[in-house]
Each structure stands twice: as structure tokens, then as C-alpha cells.
Enzyme design. Structure first.
Site, PDB file in Angstrom:
ATOM      1  N   GLY A 178       0.814  -1.203   0.000  1.00  0.00           N
ATOM      2  CA  GLY A 178       0.000   0.000   0.000  1.00  0.00           C
ATOM      3  C   GLY A 178       0.849   1.255   0.000  1.00  0.00           C
ATOM      4  O   GLY A 178       2.083   1.210   0.006  1.00  0.00           O
ATOM      5  N   GLU A 187       4.787  -7.394   7.130  1.00  0.00           N
ATOM      6  CA  GLU A 187       4.378  -6.219   7.899  1.00  0.00           C
ATOM      7  C   GLU A 187       5.043  -6.120   9.271  1.00  0.00           C
ATOM      8  O   GLU A 187       5.103  -5.026   9.849  1.00  0.00           O
ATOM      9  CB  GLU A 187       2.852  -6.221   8.068  1.00  0.00           C
ATOM     10  CG  GLU A 187       2.082  -5.849   6.816  1.00  0.00           C
ATOM     11  CD  GLU A 187       1.997  -6.979   5.807  1.00  0.00           C
ATOM     12  OE1 GLU A 187       1.532  -6.744   4.684  1.00  0.00           O
ATOM     13  OE2 GLU A 187       2.396  -8.110   6.149  1.00  0.00           O
ATOM     14  N   ASP A 215      -2.682  -7.551   6.982  1.00  0.00           N
ATOM     15  CA  ASP A 215      -4.085  -7.174   6.845  1.00  0.00           C
ATOM     16  C   ASP A 215      -4.597  -7.589   5.464  1.00  0.00           C
ATOM     17  O   ASP A 215      -4.158  -8.599   4.933  1.00  0.00           O
ATOM     18  CB  ASP A 215      -4.264  -5.680   7.119  1.00  0.00           C
ATOM     19  CG  ASP A 215      -3.657  -4.787   6.053  1.00  0.00           C
ATOM     20  OD1 ASP A 215      -2.605  -5.156   5.482  1.00  0.00           O
ATOM     21  OD2 ASP A 215      -4.214  -3.708   5.788  1.00  0.00           O
ATOM     22  N   GLY A 258      -0.527  -5.141   0.195  1.00  0.00           N
ATOM     23  CA  GLY A 258      -1.732  -4.861  -0.566  1.00  0.00           C
ATOM     24  C   GLY A 258      -1.847  -5.675  -1.829  1.00  0.00           C
ATOM     25  O   GLY A 258      -2.959  -5.950  -2.306  1.00  0.00           O
TER      26      GLY A 258
END
Length: 388
Positions: A82, A160, A168, A137
């Protein structure tokens, strides 16, 4: 002699996502969406998520579109994650600890998660060409596709823990459904997987040559699509049956699956940490790198990832997206996510100062804050309308 005048013409920035419709058989078309930011390894911005979500919705409702392909521009990455720079700026502009005050983060995570959820629930074949880097992402975009393609260049990971976040984009949903201990290992170490491991553990469906995208597009264009949309999935299957090559026999995750499960299939995170630390002296550099990533990563991220995986195991996809949305907003208000981005991308000193600094400090009591609803009383969850 004439004077020469230099003119400076400002270039129009390229479109962040390119869309085209390729003619195909039976009067149908193939929708192609290309993430078009190769300089940032096709990192997802809020604008990119909006454009892609809107076009996928339109193609879903367009009977002429038989199938969709999502790919990344350039040769290095499908999507490396992201827009961390944008999130970092939003965190700097938001008062510390004010979870609901970060409007940019609220918009980004809601839009990204809705896009990912749409892909999971898409009613037509949606093919993700996962060549090169597929992280963060990018994993979110790839997970829900009906046909997930890896190539020899694929580097798949959820790293992450190195930036103070957690896996996520429904990463916790995915990892919690792998064999016990395997998902935990991937979340805590950010270990990179090649095509063989992705295929073996159900993270991808098909293996194609790295330069095989054009052949795939040509095969789809030559397909005489059936009148029933319900038949299109099997027609795409048939295309891959003709195109795909046999993937490498095994990767390091498969080769070390037994020892990894013995180390990580535990309810006590501190015990898992002790077992992972032992891999520092392993003979395989892949396991050594995994151990070092865990040991230098955010202890708070480790605790949050561990807790989320335990909860996600028994939740629906929609409920996991709702849980992750809350956790992600809390991450933007806690210090580690901001510090992780600073150390990796801003100052680039690669020396983050984690808070909490140990697993013991990142206790089960400490992590409870990440599950508290941050919005004012009486307001419904922004993702309340997701179903199933």
C-alpha cells in the site's frame, strides 16, 4: 542567427490504473486492469483503489465482459503493498492516540478492504497475474481472485512485522486457514515464498512462464465464450490447462514444514518466539533470514498478528475485514507503524525503536486496545454492509 528559447512543458502524470477491453469470441470482451506505477512497484494508493473498484463494479454488471485480468506494469512487481508514504503523512498530521481522527487512514482502509472483498465475491472469472513482487496490498488483490497465477519471478510475502503493522487485507483470514503453525510462521517472519510454495499451500492456482502473459491474453481472446456466464469459470480453467507449465517441485516452506509446525503450532507466543530464535543457527539461510526478521521486527506487531490469527480462524471473511479495519486504525494511532515506516522509507536508517520493545511488554492485556471500536457511540461499522 536566431535565439533559442528552451520551453518547459509539464508532463501529464500517467494514469495510475490503465483499463482496456480486448475483443474476444462470442461477441465478448476481456477486461484488463493494469496497476500503472512501476516506479513505486505498483504500490496501491487510495486513488488506485477507487479506480479499480469502480471499474470492477462496472465490468461485473456488463454482460459483454467475460473475464477480467489484473496485472502490474513493469517487470519487477505485481504490487508491493500500500501507499505507506501517504499513510505516514496522515499519521504525522493526526494528534497522537486519536484513532478516529485520521480521516485519510479511515478512507484508505475502507476503500482498500471493499475492493479486496469485491474481488473475493466477484461473479466472473478474475485472473491475477502475480509475477514479481506480491506483498501486502498486492496479496490482498491476489487472494480473492478466481485464478491466481505465479511465475518463476514471484516473491510472495506478508512482511508487515518489519514496519509495525500486521498481515491485513484479509491476510489474517488467509494465514489462519493454512496448516496450523504455517500461517503463524509467515506472519511472524515475513518469509518470502516462490511459486512452488504458493501452489503447494493453496496461495496460488496456476504456474505460467514469466513471459507468458501475452500467450494467456491471446488464448482468452480466442475463446468462444458460452452464452451462460456460469460456464465461463470452467472455460478459463481450460485455457490454463493448455498453457501452464509444471512448477518447481518444492520450496523451502514445504521442505521445512514439519520443523516449522513444531515450532509455531503453539498457543503461547513467547514459546513460539523461543523456537523461532533457534533458527538463527540453521543450515538453511532462508530459515536464518526468517528468524532474524522476527527478532528485529516489532514485538507489538508479533502480538497483534498472533492474536488476530487466533480470532480469524473462526470468523467469516466479512467479519475478518471488519476486525482488521479496527486494528489497522489503531495501528495508525500507535507509535510502531509510524516508526517502522520512518526507519524503512523516510530516514532509511533501518533502526526502528519499537514500543513495546519486547514480547513480554507486548502482553495479551496490552493488545486488547487494538480491538476497541474507535468511532463515536451509536455509529455503525463502516464495513457493516459486507456479508458472508
Amino acid at each position: 542567427m536566431t535565439d533559442s528559447v528552451s520551453s518547459h512543458v509539464s508532463e501529464t502524470p500517467p494514469e495510475p490504473v490503465l483499463f482496456e477491453e480486448l475483443p474476444s469470441g462470442g461477441g465478448r470482451r476481456i477486461g484488463v486492469a493494469t496497476l500503472n506505477s512501476p516506479k513505486t512497484l505498483n504500490g496501491l494508493s487510495l486513488g488506485m483503489c477507487r479506480l479499480l473498484d469502480e471499474r470492477l463494479a462496472a465490468w461485473q454488471d456488463n454482460d459483454v465482459i467475460a473475464a477480467v485480468i489484473v496485472r502490474g506494469a513493469g517487470e519487477k512487481a505485481f504490487c508491493a503493498g500500500g501507499d505507506l508514504h501517504g499513510l505516514y503523512r496522515s499519521m504525522l498530521d493526526t494528534p497522537a492516540g486519536e484513532v478516529w481522527a485520521n480521516i485519510d487512514a479511515r478512507s484508505f482502509f475502507e476503500t482498500e478492504y471493499r475492493l479486496d472483498y469485491r474481488i473475493h465475491r466477484y461473479g466472473k472469472p478474475i485472473i491475477c497475474w502475480g509475477g514479481g513482487i506480491v506483498m501486502g496490498g498486492g496479496v490482498g488483490l491476489m487472494l480473492g481472485a478466481s485464478h491466481r497465477v505465479v511465475t518463476a519471478s514471484t516473491r510472495f510475502a506478508m512482511p508487515e512485522i518489519t514496519i509495525g503493522l500486521y498481515p491485513d487485507v484479509a491476510g489474517t483470514w488467509m494465514l489462519s486457514r493454512l496448516p496450523r503453525g504455517i500461517g503463524e510462521f509467515l506472519a511472524l517472519t515475513g518469509a518470502q515464498l516462490g511459486p512452488a510454495d504458493c501452489l503447494h499451500f493453496g496461495l496460488a492456482d496456476h504456474y505460467c512462464p514469466a513471459d507468458g502473459l501475452e500467450a494467456l491474453l491471446e488464448a482468452l481472446a480466442a475463446t468462444e465464450w458460452a452464452s451462460k456466464v456460469s460456464d465461463h469459470m470452467s472455460q478459463v480453467d481450460a485455457v490454463f490447462d493448455r498453457l501452464q507449465l509444471q512448477a518447481p517441485e518444492s520450496g523451502p516452506l514445504q521442505q521445512h514444514a514439519t520443523v516449522i509446525r513444531e515450532a509455531c503450532n503453539r498457543s503461547d507466543l513467547n514459546q513460539i518466539g523461543e523456537q523461532l530464535a533457534r533458527f538463527r543457527v540453521h543450515t538453511d539461510p532462508w530459515l536464518v533470514r526468517a528468524a532474524n526478521t522476527f527478532l528485529t521486527g516489532s514485538p507489538g506487531s508479533a502480538r497483534l498478528s498472533h492474536t488476530l490469527l487466533q480470532r480469524a480462524r473462526h470468523q467469516s471473511l466479512a467479519d475478518v475485514f471488519r476486525m482488521e479495519y479496527i486494528a489497522s486504525l489503531h495501528c495508525c494511532a500507535e507509535p510502531d507503524f509510524r516508526e517502522g515506516i520512518r526507519a524503512l522509507l523516510i530516514d532509511k536508517d533501518k533502526s526502528p525503536r519499537w514500543r513495546p520493545s519486547t514480547l513480554e511488554q507486548a502482553s495479551p492485556e496490552w493488545v486488547r486496545r487494538f480491538f476497541a471500536q474507535p468511532w463515536p457511540g451509536g455509529q455503525v461499522h463502516p464495513l457493516a454492509d459486507l456479508r458472508g
